[in-house]
Design a protein around this motif. Sequence first.
Motif, PDB file in Angstrom:
ATOM      1  N   VAL A  51       0.770   7.348 107.305  1.00  0.00           N
ATOM      2  CA  VAL A  51       0.284   8.738 106.368  1.00  0.00           C
ATOM      3  C   VAL A  51       0.857   8.978 105.633  1.00  0.00           C
ATOM      4  O   VAL A  51       1.971   9.442 105.664  1.00  0.00           O
ATOM      5  N   ASP A  52       1.064   8.418 104.725  1.00  0.00           N
ATOM      6  CA  ASP A  52       1.847   8.760 103.174  1.00  0.00           C
ATOM      7  C   ASP A  52       1.135   9.280 102.368  1.00  0.00           C
ATOM      8  O   ASP A  52       1.100   8.669 101.064  1.00  0.00           O
ATOM      9  N   SER A  53       0.017   9.179 102.705  1.00  0.00           N
ATOM     10  CA  SER A  53      -1.196   9.643 101.499  1.00  0.00           C
ATOM     11  C   SER A  53      -0.557  10.524 100.950  1.00  0.00           C
ATOM     12  O   SER A  53      -0.835  11.884 100.841  1.00  0.00           O
ATOM     13  N   SER A  54       0.011  10.330  99.585  1.00  0.00           N
ATOM     14  CA  SER A  54       0.171  11.598  98.624  1.00  0.00           C
ATOM     15  C   SER A  54      -1.076  12.630  97.897  1.00  0.00           C
ATOM     16  O   SER A  54      -2.319  12.383  98.435  1.00  0.00           O
ATOM     17  N   VAL A  55      -0.626  13.321  97.455  1.00  0.00           N
ATOM     18  CA  VAL A  55      -1.577  14.337  97.245  1.00  0.00           C
ATOM     19  C   VAL A  55      -2.450  14.030  96.072  1.00  0.00           C
ATOM     20  O   VAL A  55      -4.044  14.087  96.194  1.00  0.00           O
ATOM     21  N   VAL A 108     -11.805  17.316 101.483  1.00  0.00           N
ATOM     22  CA  VAL A 108     -10.994  18.719 100.933  1.00  0.00           C
ATOM     23  C   VAL A 108     -10.631  19.185 102.409  1.00  0.00           C
ATOM     24  O   VAL A 108      -9.787  20.471 102.503  1.00  0.00           O
ATOM     25  N   ALA A 109     -10.632  18.983 104.050  1.00  0.00           N
ATOM     26  CA  ALA A 109      -9.781  19.396 104.679  1.00  0.00           C
ATOM     27  C   ALA A 109      -8.668  18.594 104.438  1.00  0.00           C
ATOM     28  O   ALA A 109      -8.165  19.682 105.039  1.00  0.00           O
ATOM     29  N   TYR A 110      -8.379  17.628 104.521  1.00  0.00           N
ATOM     30  CA  TYR A 110      -7.787  17.252 103.797  1.00  0.00           C
ATOM     31  C   TYR A 110      -6.538  18.171 102.961  1.00  0.00           C
ATOM     32  O   TYR A 110      -5.025  18.465 103.084  1.00  0.00           O
ATOM     33  N   LEU A 161      -0.959  18.881  90.452  1.00  0.00           N
ATOM     34  CA  LEU A 161       0.287  18.234  91.207  1.00  0.00           C
ATOM     35  C   LEU A 161       1.165  18.899  90.001  1.00  0.00           C
ATOM     36  O   LEU A 161       2.762  18.759  90.402  1.00  0.00           O
ATOM     37  N   LYS A 162       0.830  19.157  88.899  1.00  0.00           N
ATOM     38  CA  LYS A 162       1.944  19.676  88.121  1.00  0.00           C
ATOM     39  C   LYS A 162       3.151  21.129  88.835  1.00  0.00           C
ATOM     40  O   LYS A 162       3.406  21.410  88.859  1.00  0.00           O
TER      41      LYS A 162
END
Lengths: 224, 224
Positions: free
Chosen positions: B80-84, B163-165, B218-219
């Motif tokens: 579970v390392d999914s970055s934005v 979207v929920a994530y 992200l910014k």
Amino acid sequence: MAIKRIEPGEIKSLRDIVLESLRDAIISGELKPGEHLKERDLAGQMGISTTPIKEALRILGHEGLVETVPRRGTFVSTMVDSSVEELLMLKASLEGLSARLAAMKMSEEEMEDLRRQIQLMEKLSCAKEEKREQLTEENENFHVMIRAGAKNSIITQMIMNVVAYDQAIRKRALQFNVEVEEGFSEHRQIYEAIQERNAELAEQRMKNHIMRTAENVLKNLKNR
Amino acid sequence: MAIKRIEPGEIKSLRDIVLESLRDAIISGELKPGEHLKERDLAGQMGISTTPIKEALRILGHEGLVETVPRRGTFVSTMVDSSVEELLMLKASLEGLSARLAAMKMSEEEMEDLRRQIQLMEKLSCAKEEKREQLTEENENFHVMIRAGAKNSIITQMIMNVVAYDQAIRKRALQFNVEVEEGFSEHRQIYEAIQERNAELAEQRMKNHIMRTAENVLKNLKNR
DNA sequence: TAATATAATCTGATATACCAAACATCATAT
DNA sequence: ATATGATGTTTGGTATATCAGATTATATTA
């Protein structure tokens, strides 16, 4: 004799059996869109309790194949019209993204493993015929390694789900034979893009690769 | 007064509460990768029975956030390392594909609705400030209409899941403010590509649009 | 002591029972 | 005749009990 290693996932729970069974039935059209899926009825028909049925229905709901309205019931989704073509487009997108991330994140060790896998596959493709089964398997392994290299469980899981659909659809089409892949140069090219850490190229090549193999599948389906 | 229409999904079952709660906890890192999620313990802590817990865990398993080993237990996924950033890439891919299919399949009526939606949004963007809330909402509606136009419940459902994530991740970042979109010309351009039934262009424009808005998010995240 | 057999315990898998919302039906009142 | 309200049935939502595999602790034996 060699002892068969029992992989996790080989033990099928009732939930998984129900899940696969219902998914097949919905995709095949055996269960019509809008049809009411009653937990008690299904449990009765299958001779089990409602608990595994519930769990399977919740998962199908999450996949979008059924809709559950609280206190009213669960119904087959009215928009289950996903063609094989669209499914394969989706798969191509996801596998492409997976290759992109793999190009960005794979470790040197993983890269080396991938190189060895390519060599193995090239060796098998020369041997021809007799080793076809193993080749199909190793081809799948190649893709699994890239998914793993992407190190993103969510995308990987989504791909696995799409694969489940894909299989269900192929069942419907009575098209069990897994495509024996041609053009192994494509695999090498994907590997090279990843090895050069060219994310953009890796994604593009993977996407094209999936879509090209998809065309074969579609051609076969139409020739029936 | 206007009567509020109760949409399905507004009634939150225990299962949905558990689902959202666990997803947030996993994504926020409150629940560590590899951690054992015991159904009885969770039920005890939350003061409910194990049934809604089970259903939530099965869905999380399907999402790839947890892994359930039969007869052993359910554990938080170690990947579970999914970055934005990756999540937004995924969203861009899926929304892009959705736009492609919409360009291929939308009816004339739907197309007309989409045109009216664009006009509405352009009108609101002139009004500025005072109507910002409604604009954000109408912007979301625009995307919903395109997803609907794709007529593919599986892709739509996948987008909804992403979207929920996305929302769970933004919670973690304490970044609740929804991006007020700039560059409305992009919306018009997407519409035009769909209207001309140029699937390739529609996909590309949508993908770029999502990624551009993603950059803003992200910014903001990095400036904290 | 170490290897192994055995029992106790933990945990998910499954079954069953009950609850409450939604719906249909029918009776009643206007 | 229609609107309203009571009532019974259906169905998913939830709780609880039981089953069986897996683990761990303990005892037993070489």
